[in-house]
Design a protein around this motif. Structure first.
Motif, PDB file in Angstrom:
ATOM      1  N   TYR A  43      26.534 -63.442  71.885  1.00 33.05           N
ATOM      2  CA  TYR A  43      26.875 -64.788  72.351  1.00 33.05           C
ATOM      3  C   TYR A  43      25.785 -65.417  73.210  1.00 33.05           C
ATOM      4  N   ARG A  44      24.777 -64.649  73.545  1.00 34.47           N
ATOM      5  CA  ARG A  44      23.707 -65.138  74.412  1.00 34.47           C
ATOM      6  C   ARG A  44      23.019 -66.368  73.831  1.00 34.47           C
ATOM      7  N   GLY A  45      22.757 -66.358  72.531  1.00 32.31           N
ATOM      8  CA  GLY A  45      22.085 -67.492  71.890  1.00 32.31           C
ATOM      9  C   GLY A  45      22.836 -68.797  72.077  1.00 32.31           C
ATOM     10  N   ILE A  46      24.139 -68.739  72.013  1.00 30.57           N
ATOM     11  CA  ILE A  46      24.952 -69.944  72.214  1.00 30.57           C
ATOM     12  C   ILE A  46      24.714 -70.496  73.610  1.00 30.57           C
ATOM     13  N   TRP A  47      24.800 -69.622  74.608  1.00 25.93           N
ATOM     14  CA  TRP A  47      24.670 -70.080  75.989  1.00 25.93           C
ATOM     15  C   TRP A  47      23.246 -70.466  76.329  1.00 25.93           C
ATOM     16  N   GLU A  48      22.260 -69.741  75.813  1.00 28.94           N
ATOM     17  CA  GLU A  48      20.873 -70.085  76.121  1.00 28.94           C
ATOM     18  C   GLU A  48      20.533 -71.475  75.618  1.00 28.94           C
ATOM     19  N   GLY A  49      20.973 -71.799  74.397  1.00 33.57           N
ATOM     20  CA  GLY A  49      20.727 -73.137  73.856  1.00 33.57           C
ATOM     21  C   GLY A  49      21.380 -74.214  74.696  1.00 33.57           C
ATOM     22  N   ARG A  50      22.592 -73.978  75.102  1.00 31.67           N
ATOM     23  CA  ARG A  50      23.303 -74.954  75.932  1.00 31.67           C
ATOM     24  C   ARG A  50      22.651 -75.092  77.299  1.00 31.67           C
ATOM     25  N   LEU A  51      22.251 -73.972  77.875  1.00 32.11           N
ATOM     26  CA  LEU A  51      21.599 -74.028  79.188  1.00 32.11           C
ATOM     27  C   LEU A  51      20.243 -74.703  79.103  1.00 32.11           C
ATOM     28  N   ASP A  52      19.506 -74.486  78.016  1.00 30.69           N
ATOM     29  CA  ASP A  52      18.220 -75.168  77.832  1.00 30.69           C
ATOM     30  C   ASP A  52      18.421 -76.681  77.749  1.00 30.69           C
ATOM     31  N   ARG A  53      19.442 -77.121  77.003  1.00 36.39           N
ATOM     32  CA  ARG A  53      19.722 -78.558  76.899  1.00 36.39           C
ATOM     33  C   ARG A  53      20.157 -79.119  78.252  1.00 36.39           C
ATOM     34  N   PHE A  54      20.942 -78.345  78.983  1.00 35.81           N
ATOM     35  CA  PHE A  54      21.390 -78.766  80.318  1.00 35.81           C
ATOM     36  C   PHE A  54      20.194 -78.908  81.259  1.00 35.81           C
ATOM     37  N   ALA A  55      19.293 -77.936  81.225  1.00 33.04           N
ATOM     38  CA  ALA A  55      18.095 -77.993  82.079  1.00 33.04           C
ATOM     39  C   ALA A  55      17.238 -79.205  81.716  1.00 33.04           C
ATOM     40  N   ALA A  56      17.100 -79.489  80.434  1.00 33.74           N
ATOM     41  CA  ALA A  56      16.308 -80.651  80.012  1.00 33.74           C
ATOM     42  C   ALA A  56      16.958 -81.945  80.488  1.00 33.74           C
ATOM     43  N   ALA A  57      18.279 -82.027  80.412  1.00 36.06           N
ATOM     44  CA  ALA A  57      18.984 -83.229  80.877  1.00 36.06           C
ATOM     45  C   ALA A  57      18.813 -83.400  82.386  1.00 36.06           C
ATOM     46  N   LEU A  58      18.889 -82.313  83.124  1.00 37.30           N
ATOM     47  CA  LEU A  58      18.681 -82.401  84.575  1.00 37.30           C
ATOM     48  C   LEU A  58      17.261 -82.843  84.910  1.00 37.30           C
ATOM     49  N   GLU A  59      16.290 -82.304  84.195  1.00 39.70           N
ATOM     50  CA  GLU A  59      14.894 -82.680  84.432  1.00 39.70           C
ATOM     51  C   GLU A  59      14.675 -84.152  84.107  1.00 39.70           C
ATOM     52  N   SER A  60      15.253 -84.618  83.025  1.00 38.79           N
ATOM     53  CA  SER A  60      15.142 -86.031  82.650  1.00 38.79           C
ATOM     54  C   SER A  60      15.783 -86.908  83.728  1.00 38.79           C
ATOM     55  N   ARG A  61      16.914 -86.495  84.208  1.00 32.66           N
ATOM     56  CA  ARG A  61      17.612 -87.253  85.263  1.00 32.66           C
ATOM     57  C   ARG A  61      16.784 -87.287  86.548  1.00 32.66           C
ATOM     58  N   ARG A  62      16.177 -86.143  86.872  1.00 32.80           N
ATOM     59  CA  ARG A  62      15.340 -86.076  88.080  1.00 32.80           C
ATOM     60  C   ARG A  62      14.139 -87.008  87.959  1.00 32.80           C
ATOM     61  N   ARG A  63      13.495 -87.016  86.785  1.00 31.24           N
ATOM     62  CA  ARG A  63      12.341 -87.898  86.571  1.00 31.24           C
ATOM     63  C   ARG A  63      12.751 -89.363  86.658  1.00 31.24           C
ATOM     64  N   ASN A  64      13.880 -89.708  86.042  1.00 29.24           N
ATOM     65  CA  ASN A  64      14.356 -91.096  86.070  1.00 29.24           C
ATOM     66  C   ASN A  64      14.722 -91.521  87.483  1.00 29.24           C
ATOM     67  N   LYS A  65      15.298 -90.636  88.244  1.00 30.92           N
ATOM     68  CA  LYS A  65      15.661 -90.948  89.626  1.00 30.92           C
ATOM     69  C   LYS A  65      14.404 -91.158  90.467  1.00 30.92           C
ATOM     70  N   GLY A  66      13.385 -90.328  90.220  1.00 29.86           N
ATOM     71  CA  GLY A  66      12.120 -90.470  90.951  1.00 29.86           C
ATOM     72  C   GLY A  66      11.430 -91.794  90.661  1.00 29.86           C
ATOM     73  N   LYS A  67      11.526 -92.290  89.437  1.00 29.79           N
ATOM     74  CA  LYS A  67      10.928 -93.580  89.063  1.00 29.79           C
ATOM     75  C   LYS A  67      11.628 -94.726  89.784  1.00 29.79           C
ATOM     76  N   LYS A  68      12.945 -94.627  89.936  1.00 28.01           N
ATOM     77  CA  LYS A  68      13.713 -95.688  90.581  1.00 28.01           C
ATOM     78  C   LYS A  68      13.450 -95.749  92.079  1.00 28.01           C
ATOM     79  N   GLU A  69      13.125 -94.628  92.696  1.00 25.21           N
ATOM     80  CA  GLU A  69      12.953 -94.576  94.141  1.00 25.21           C
ATOM     81  C   GLU A  69      11.546 -94.944  94.590  1.00 25.21           C
ATOM     82  N   LYS A  70      10.564 -95.072  93.700  1.00 20.47           N
ATOM     83  CA  LYS A  70       9.200 -95.393  94.092  1.00 20.47           C
ATOM     84  C   LYS A  70       9.134 -96.808  94.643  1.00 20.47           C
ATOM     85  N   PRO A  71       8.414 -96.983  95.766  1.00 21.47           N
ATOM     86  CA  PRO A  71       8.268 -98.342  96.322  1.00 21.47           C
ATOM     87  C   PRO A  71       7.409 -99.220  95.425  1.00 21.47           C
ATOM     88  N   ARG A  72       7.685-100.523  95.465  1.00 25.56           N
ATOM     89  CA  ARG A  72       6.937-101.469  94.596  1.00 25.56           C
ATOM     90  C   ARG A  72       5.937-102.238  95.373  1.00 25.56           C
TER      91      ARG A  72
END
Length: 111
Positions: free
Chosen positions: A82-111
């Motif tokens: 069952y490891r393959g099932i969870w690893e794939g899901r965790l990889d997608r979750f990590a990518a979504a978190l990283e994308s969210r972190r990058r998007n949040k960082g772009k919004k917080e930069k001063p103009r």
């Protein structure tokens, strides 16, 4: 054979199994680890023996218990399937978190 997950669900039995990882131990040695009296430890060891997690070796008046590797290999194979099932899901979750972190960082930069 009892359900291995039910057998290992009990915290006292898990403490006993963990103590036996270091090698063969007597009931008396396991009483301190388990936090229950000798009759309780003996009862838990009997459950572990019935489930084929431990083997007992008489030595004079003492009974020494040790782990059997086979049920742990079977558990490992089951979980690995069952490891393959969870690893794939965790990889997608990590990518979504990283994308969210990058998007949040772009919004917080001063103009």
């Amino acid at each position: 054979m009892p359900d291995v997950f039910q057998v290992l669900a009990d915290p006292t039995r898990r403490r006993i199994v963990d103590a036996l990882r270091a090698g063969e131990r007597s009931v008396g040695d396991l009483v301190d680890v388990a936090g229950i009296g000798q009759p309780g430890v003996s009862r838990q060891l009997q459950i572990l023996e019935d489930a084929e997690f431990v083997v007992v070796r008489p030595e004079g008046r003492r009974r020494l218990y040790s782990l059997r590797p086979e049920p742990f290999r079977e558990l490992s194979e089951f979980v690995t399937a069952y490891r393959g099932i969870w690893e794939g899901r965790l990889d997608r979750f990590a990518a979504a978190l990283e994308s969210r972190r990058r998007n949040k960082g772009k919004k917080e930069k001063p103009r």
